[in-house]
Write a protein that holds these residues in place. Structure first.
Motif, mmCIF file in Angstrom:
data_model
loop_
_atom_site.group_PDB
_atom_site.id
_atom_site.type_symbol
_atom_site.label_atom_id
_atom_site.label_comp_id
_atom_site.label_asym_id
_atom_site.label_seq_id
_atom_site.Cartn_x
_atom_site.Cartn_y
_atom_site.Cartn_z
ATOM 1 N N ARG A 498 0.834 -1.204 0.000
ATOM 2 C CA ARG A 498 0.000 0.000 0.000
ATOM 3 C C ARG A 498 0.869 1.255 0.000
ATOM 4 O O ARG A 498 2.056 1.218 0.377
ATOM 5 N N ILE A 499 0.244 2.331 -0.373
ATOM 6 C CA ILE A 499 0.927 3.621 -0.260
ATOM 7 C C ILE A 499 0.915 4.003 1.220
ATOM 8 O O ILE A 499 -0.138 3.973 1.853
ATOM 9 N N HIS A 500 2.097 4.324 1.749
ATOM 10 C CA HIS A 500 2.090 4.754 3.155
ATOM 11 C C HIS A 500 2.585 6.185 3.306
ATOM 12 O O HIS A 500 2.575 6.728 4.406
ATOM 13 N N GLN A 501 3.036 6.771 2.173
ATOM 14 C CA GLN A 501 3.490 8.156 2.246
ATOM 15 C C GLN A 501 2.330 9.074 1.867
ATOM 16 O O GLN A 501 1.804 8.977 0.760
ATOM 17 N N PRO A 502 1.960 10.003 2.771
ATOM 18 C CA PRO A 502 0.818 10.880 2.513
ATOM 19 C C PRO A 502 0.963 11.671 1.214
ATOM 20 O O PRO A 502 -0.024 11.885 0.506
ATOM 21 N N ASP A 503 2.183 12.068 0.856
ATOM 22 C CA ASP A 503 2.319 12.901 -0.356
ATOM 23 C C ASP A 503 2.051 12.101 -1.622
ATOM 24 O O ASP A 503 1.422 12.597 -2.558
ATOM 25 N N VAL A 504 2.505 10.843 -1.660
ATOM 26 C CA VAL A 504 2.222 10.010 -2.833
ATOM 27 C C VAL A 504 0.717 9.752 -2.918
ATOM 28 O O VAL A 504 0.107 9.841 -3.989
ATOM 29 N N GLN A 505 0.119 9.473 -1.765
ATOM 30 C CA GLN A 505 -1.321 9.214 -1.741
ATOM 31 C C GLN A 505 -2.094 10.440 -2.250
ATOM 32 O O GLN A 505 -3.057 10.316 -2.992
ATOM 33 N N LYS A 506 -1.635 11.606 -1.839
ATOM 34 C CA LYS A 506 -2.304 12.844 -2.254
ATOM 35 C C LYS A 506 -2.190 13.038 -3.770
ATOM 36 O O LYS A 506 -3.160 13.392 -4.439
ATOM 37 N N THR A 507 -1.000 12.743 -4.312
ATOM 38 C CA THR A 507 -0.802 12.842 -5.757
ATOM 39 C C THR A 507 -1.762 11.907 -6.485
ATOM 40 O O THR A 507 -2.411 12.285 -7.458
ATOM 41 N N VAL A 508 -1.856 10.664 -5.998
ATOM 42 C CA VAL A 508 -2.727 9.693 -6.649
ATOM 43 C C VAL A 508 -4.178 10.170 -6.610
ATOM 44 O O VAL A 508 -4.866 10.201 -7.631
ATOM 45 N N PHE A 509 -4.639 10.570 -5.444
ATOM 46 C CA PHE A 509 -6.033 11.006 -5.322
ATOM 47 C C PHE A 509 -6.332 12.226 -6.171
ATOM 48 O O PHE A 509 -7.258 12.236 -6.974
ATOM 49 N N GLU A 510 -5.523 13.249 -5.991
ATOM 50 C CA GLU A 510 -5.900 14.544 -6.560
ATOM 51 C C GLU A 510 -5.421 14.752 -7.981
ATOM 52 O O GLU A 510 -6.165 15.262 -8.815
ATOM 53 N N GLU A 511 -4.167 14.327 -8.282
ATOM 54 C CA GLU A 511 -3.647 14.644 -9.610
ATOM 55 C C GLU A 511 -3.863 13.523 -10.617
ATOM 56 O O GLU A 511 -4.055 13.788 -11.788
ATOM 57 N N VAL A 512 -3.841 12.283 -10.145
ATOM 58 C CA VAL A 512 -3.990 11.182 -11.095
ATOM 59 C C VAL A 512 -5.462 10.785 -11.225
ATOM 60 O O VAL A 512 -6.033 10.768 -12.315
ATOM 61 N N LEU A 513 -6.097 10.491 -10.090
ATOM 62 C CA LEU A 513 -7.504 10.072 -10.144
ATOM 63 C C LEU A 513 -8.440 11.276 -10.245
ATOM 64 O O LEU A 513 -9.620 11.125 -10.560
#
Length: 599
Positions: A498-513
Motif C-alpha cells: 500500500r501507499i504509506h506516504q501521505p504525499d504520494v497518496q495525495k498525488t494519486v487522489f488529486e492529480e492522477v484520479l
RNA sequence: GGGGGCGUAGCUCAAUUGGUUAGAGCGCUGCCCUGUCACGGCAGAGGUUACGGGUUCGAGCCCCGCCGCUCCCGCCA
C-alpha cells in the motif's frame, strides 16, 4: 452419555462388548424374520441386526416400523458377522451389533428426496436441496465438504499464528464508501436518515491496524457485495484477509506460498512445490490472453504482428497499421470443429468488438479457410513453423488492439480446451494444481467514457518505486505493486503493497484520479489523517476462502462448500429471506418503502 | 440490465416430435420373506405436465406472458 461409540468405530477388536450407538436410520432391510438397520452418524455407519428369536415382540415390531432418517439409539453386543457376509465397502463391515434395546429418539416423515443413495442424491435438483438444506447436509459429500472447510480454516489459523499474526475482528457495521462494489446498507435507528454499510472487505480497517502498530493481522473475514451472483460468487463470502508491516512483495509471496503449501498438505496430503512461478501481467496476456491463466495445458497465443505488417490480407495488415497486433493459437486436433462451434467462438470475438473470427482448419492435407487465399507463401511458412501446424489442427486468429486481441484469443483458448476435454482429447489429472503469481499489473486503467484514470486495484495500491516519476507524465506505464495468486485459472486472491506516504497518496487522489480534495476528505479523510501520524510501510492480501475450498473439494460451485448459500437471485430458499417487514419496524428506522410489496 | 438452458408422480427421468386413459425405476402403502447391505417377491396408491392466457377438432409438446432454479456477459475499486 447417550452413546458409547460413534458409527465408524467398531472393529473386530470390539467383539463381545456391549455398545450403544445413536444416529439416523440410513437404510432398513426387512427380511421378514430378520431386520438389518444401518445406523449412520457423522462419522460413518454400522450394521445392526434385529433377531426376533431373542427379542421381545414389541421391540421387533418397533424396528419394523422405522423408516429412513428416524433418529434412534440402539444397544447390543458387537459380534463378528457370519462367514461370507462381511461388507468390504464400509470400514465397520466386519462386525455388526446384535440389538437388545431400541429407543426411537425421533421419527422422520417421508423424505422429499433420498439421502442414502449417493447416485440419486447427487443428481437431485439444487433448488430442492437448498430448501431442505438440513437433509442435504446429511449427505456424505456435503458433510465431507464442511469438514474439509473446517480443517482448512484451522490449518490457516495455525499457520498464521506460527508466523506471528494476530486474529482481529473488524466491524461489520461500517461506513458506506461508494466506490467499487454495491454495498448493503443498514439503517440506523438512533441516527434518523443515516446508514451503516456492510464491508466489501476489511481493507481500510486492516490498514488502520498497521498504523495501530499491530504489524501482523489476519481474519477469516465475512465480506458483502451486492452484485449479481455466479457459481463462484455469493452476496456474502469469506476471505482470508491479512496485512503486514515492514515488508516487501517478496515477503507476501513467501508467506502465502507457505500457507497454501500447508493447506494443500492438510486437506489433500499433496506437496505443493514452492516458490510459485511469477508471471507479469504483460506476459500473462501475451501467452494466455488472460490475467489468470490456466497453465495446465498449452495452446499458447503466438504473435504474428511483424509477419502480417505488410500483408495483402487487409484485415491483418490494417490492424497492424492502426497500432494493433495479430495473434493466433493452434487448437491441436480440433479441425473437426462444427460450424456451430465456430459461430459460438465468433460471437465471443464479436463480444469484444471484433468483426469476425479468422480460422484455418487443417484437414486432408489442406488448409481449409476463407482467408488463406490472401496469404503469401512466406506468411504461410511462418504460420506453419511458429504454430507447428499439423493435420487435424484448428488455427484461430485475432487482429485488434493488443489487449482486445489477447482477450479474444484467451476466451477462445478456454472454449477450445473445454471442447477438447469433452472429446477426450485433453485430460488434466484431478490432483494437478498450477499455482502462479501474476505481478506488475498496471496501476491505472483509463475510462474512455468518463475520460479519466481509475485504479486497477484500489487507490491505496503503491506504484512500483522506479515508476513513481511517471505518475504525472505517463500514467499508463506505471506498474502497481499488486499481485494476484492464481491456481488452475482461478483467481484465488490478490493484494498489494500500500501507499504509506501521505504525499504520494495525495498525488494519486488529486492529480492522477482527479478526485476533488473535499470528496477525498469525506471518503478517506480518517485514513489520510491516520497516515500522517506515522504509518509503517505495509501490504497485504486477501484470498477467497470459499473458492479455495471449492477447488480443494473439486466442485465448480462455492455453494457446495457453504452451509447455507443463497440462490442466484440472493434468496435463501430454506428461510425464505429476504422478506417484508412490519410497518412498525420501518417506522422505527425512519424508512418509507415506495415499491409495491410482492404478494 | 442482457443472453442461453431447465421446470412432467415425493425423487430421477421417458412420452414415437400436435393424437386413445401421460409411462418407467426408486420412494411410499399393504401382504410375503431369517443373512441382507441398492435385499428380494406380489399387489396398490400417487399427476391442475410450475403458473396464466392463446392457437387448434385436439397441447406436456406450438405461440405470448409470468414465476422459480441455473450458466454466462455486464457488474464484482
Amino acid at each position: 452419555m447417550k452413546r458409547t461409540h460413534h458409527c465408524n468405530e467398531l472393529r473386530p477388536t470390539h467383539i463381545g462388548q456391549m455398545v450403544t450407538l445413536t444416529g439416523w436410520v440410513h437404510s432398513r432391510r426387512d427380511l421378514g424374520g430378520l431386520i438389518f438397520i444401518d445406523v449412520r452418524d457423522r462419522e460413518g455407519r454400522t450394521q445392526t441386526v434385529f433377531d426376533p428369536s431373542d427379542l421381545p415382540k414389541d421391540l421387533f415390531e418397533r424396528a419394523a416400523a422405522l423408516r429412513s432418517e428416524c433418529v434412534i439409539r440402539v444397544a447390543g453386543k458387537v459380534r463378528q458377522r457370519p462367514e461370507g457376509t462381511n461388507n468390504p465397502k464400509i470400514p465397520t463391515g466386519a462386525v455388526e451389533v446384535m440389538v437388545t434395546e431400541l429407543e426411537v429418539l425421533n421419527v422422520a416423515d417421508v423424505l422429499p428426496f433420498p439421502v442414502d443413495d449417493p447416485e440419486v442424491a447427487s443428481k437431485v435438483n439444487e433448488e430442492l436441496r437448498l430448501r431442505y438444506r438440513y437433509l442435504d447436509l446429511r449427505r456424505p459429500e456435503m458433510a465431507r465438504n464442511l469438514r474439509l472447510r473446517s480443517k482448512v480454516a484451522m490449518a490457516t489459523r495455525q499457520y498464521l499464528d506460527e508466523q506471528g499474526f494476530l486474529e482481529i475482528e473488524t466491524p461489520l457495521l461500517f461506513k458506506s464508501t461508494p466506490e467499487g462494489a454495491r454495498e448493503f446498507l443498514v439503517p440506523s435507528r438512533v441516527n434518523p436518515g443515516q446508514f451503516y454499510a456492510l464491508p466489501q472487505s476489511p481493507q481500510q480497517f486492516k490498514q488502520i491496524l498497521m498504523v495501530g502498530g499491530i504489524e501482523r493481522y489476519y481474519q477469516l473475514a465475512r465480506c458483502f457485495r451486492d452484485e449479481d451472483q455466479r457459481a463462484d460468487r455469493q452476496l456474502e463470502f469469506t476471505q482470508i484477509d491479512l496485512e503486514m508491516s515492514f515488508i516487501e512483495r517478496e515477503d507476501i509471496y513467501t508467506l502465502v506460498e507457505g500457507m497454501l503449501k500447508r493447506i494443500w498438505k492438510t486437506a489433500l496430503n499433496l506437496d505443493v512445490p514452492t516458490p510459485f512461478k511469477r508471471i507479469s501481467y504483460q506476459e500473462a496476456l501475451n501467452r494466455w490472453g488472460i490475467d489468470k491463466p490456466d497453465t495446465r495445458f498449452g495452446m499458447e497465443l503466438v504473435d504474428f504482428t511483424e509477419e502480417f505488417r505488410a500483408s495483402k490480407f487487409k484485415v491483418f495488415g490494417g490492424a497492424v497499421a492502426s497500432g494493433g497486433v495479430v495473434k493466433a493459437l493452434n487448437a491441436k486436433g480440433l479441425a473437426s470443429v462444427t460450424q456451430g462451434q465456430i459461430d459460438t467462438m465468433t460471437e465471443y470475438a464479436k463480444g469484444f468488438g471484433a468483426k469476425g473470427l479468422a480460422y484455418i482448419k487443417v484437414e486432408g492435407g489442406e488448409w481449409k479457410s476463407p482467408i488463406v487465399k490472401f496469404f503469401s507463401d512466406a506468411e504461410k511458412a511462418s504460420l506453419a513453423q511458429k504454430l507447428k501446424i499439423e493435420e487435424g489442427d484448428l488455427i484461430l486468429f485475432a487482429a485488434d488492439q493488443w489487449l482486445n486481441a489477447c482477450e479474444i484469443l484467451g476466451e477462445i483458448r478456454r472454449y477450445c480446451a473445454n471442447l477438447l476435454k469433452e472429446q477426450g482429447k485433453l485430460t488434466i489429472p484431478a490432483d494437478r494444481f498450477d499455482f502462479l503469481w501474476v505481478v506488475d499489473f498496471p496501476l491505472l486503467s483509463f475510462d474512455k467514457e468518463q475520460n479519466r484514470w481509475y485504479s486497477s486495484h484500489h487507490p491505496f495500491t503503491a506504484p512500483v518505486a522506479e515508476d513513481i516519476p511517471m505518475l504525472k507524465t505517463d500514467p499508463k506505464k506505471v506498474r502497481g505493486q499488486h499481485y494476484d495468486v492464481v491456481v488452475n485459472g482461478v483467481e484465488l486472491g490478490g493484494g498489494s503493497i500500500r501507499i504509506h506516504q501521505p504525499d504520494v497518496q495525495k498525488t494519486v487522489f488529486e492529480e492522477v484520479l482527479q478526485i476533488p480534495p473535499e470528496e477525498t476528505k469525506l471518503r478517506f479523510g480518517y485514513m489520510l489523517e491516520a497516515f500522517r501520524y506515522g504509518a509503517p510501510p505495509h501490504g497485504g492480501i486477501a484470498l477467497g476462502f470459499d473458492r479455495l475450498n471449492a477447488i480443494l473439494c473439486g466442485t465448480p460451485s462455492i455453494r457446495d462448500v457453504i452451509a447455507f448459500p443463497k440462490t442466484a437471485k440472493g434468496t435463501d430458499l430454506m428461510t425464505e429471506s429476504p422478506a417484508a417487514v412490519t410497518p412498525r419496524q420501518l417506522r422505527d428506522l425512519h424508512i418509507d418503502v415506495k415499491v409495491a410489496k410482492k404478494d
